[in-house]
Write a protein that holds these residues in place. Structure first.
Motif, mmCIF file in Angstrom:
data_model
loop_
_atom_site.group_PDB
_atom_site.id
_atom_site.type_symbol
_atom_site.label_atom_id
_atom_site.label_comp_id
_atom_site.label_asym_id
_atom_site.label_seq_id
_atom_site.Cartn_x
_atom_site.Cartn_y
_atom_site.Cartn_z
ATOM 1 N N THR A 223 41.660 48.302 52.481
ATOM 2 C CA THR A 223 41.995 46.627 52.445
ATOM 3 C C THR A 223 40.293 46.999 52.661
ATOM 4 N N LEU B 77 37.510 40.265 52.198
ATOM 5 C CA LEU B 77 37.731 39.574 51.780
ATOM 6 C C LEU B 77 36.228 38.598 52.550
ATOM 7 N N VAL C 145 40.533 30.729 44.507
ATOM 8 C CA VAL C 145 39.886 31.689 44.367
ATOM 9 C C VAL C 145 40.285 32.842 45.350
ATOM 10 N N TYR C 146 39.827 32.614 47.062
ATOM 11 C CA TYR C 146 39.538 33.480 47.437
ATOM 12 C C TYR C 146 40.964 33.436 47.913
ATOM 13 N N ALA D 11 43.918 32.566 47.086
ATOM 14 C CA ALA D 11 45.171 33.093 46.038
ATOM 15 C C ALA D 11 44.526 35.095 46.427
ATOM 16 N N LYS D 12 43.929 35.864 46.175
ATOM 17 C CA LYS D 12 43.351 36.459 46.689
ATOM 18 C C LYS D 12 43.623 36.863 48.026
ATOM 19 N N LYS E 185 47.834 37.738 48.094
ATOM 20 C CA LYS E 185 48.013 38.534 47.520
ATOM 21 C C LYS E 185 47.597 40.078 47.887
ATOM 22 N N GLN E 186 46.480 40.456 48.860
ATOM 23 C CA GLN E 186 46.175 40.748 49.509
ATOM 24 C C GLN E 186 47.057 41.032 51.176
#
Length: 58
Positions: free
Chosen positions: A5, A8, A38-39, A41-42, A45-46
């Protein structure tokens, strides 16, 4: 070997003195909030991928 992983880093909000307050098209706050979306959303998803892996392992 399982993929690791990636941690972020959230975007850093602008300092008080970085915004001129003139409503610029590329205002530091506009850029920050776009990067924050964007952060998020990522990150979502993660997290979903991690939950999926947990479910698959059970």
């Amino acid at each position: 070997m399982a993929p690791q992983t990636v941690l972020l880093d959230p975007p850093v909000p602008p300092q008080e003195n970085e915004c001129c307050g003139n409503g610029c098209d590329d205002c530091v706050w506009t850029v920050y909030y776009a990067a924050l979306q964007v952060y998020q959303a990522k990150l979502a998803k993660q997290q979903a991928q991690q939950e999926s892996k947990k479910t698959d392992a059970d």
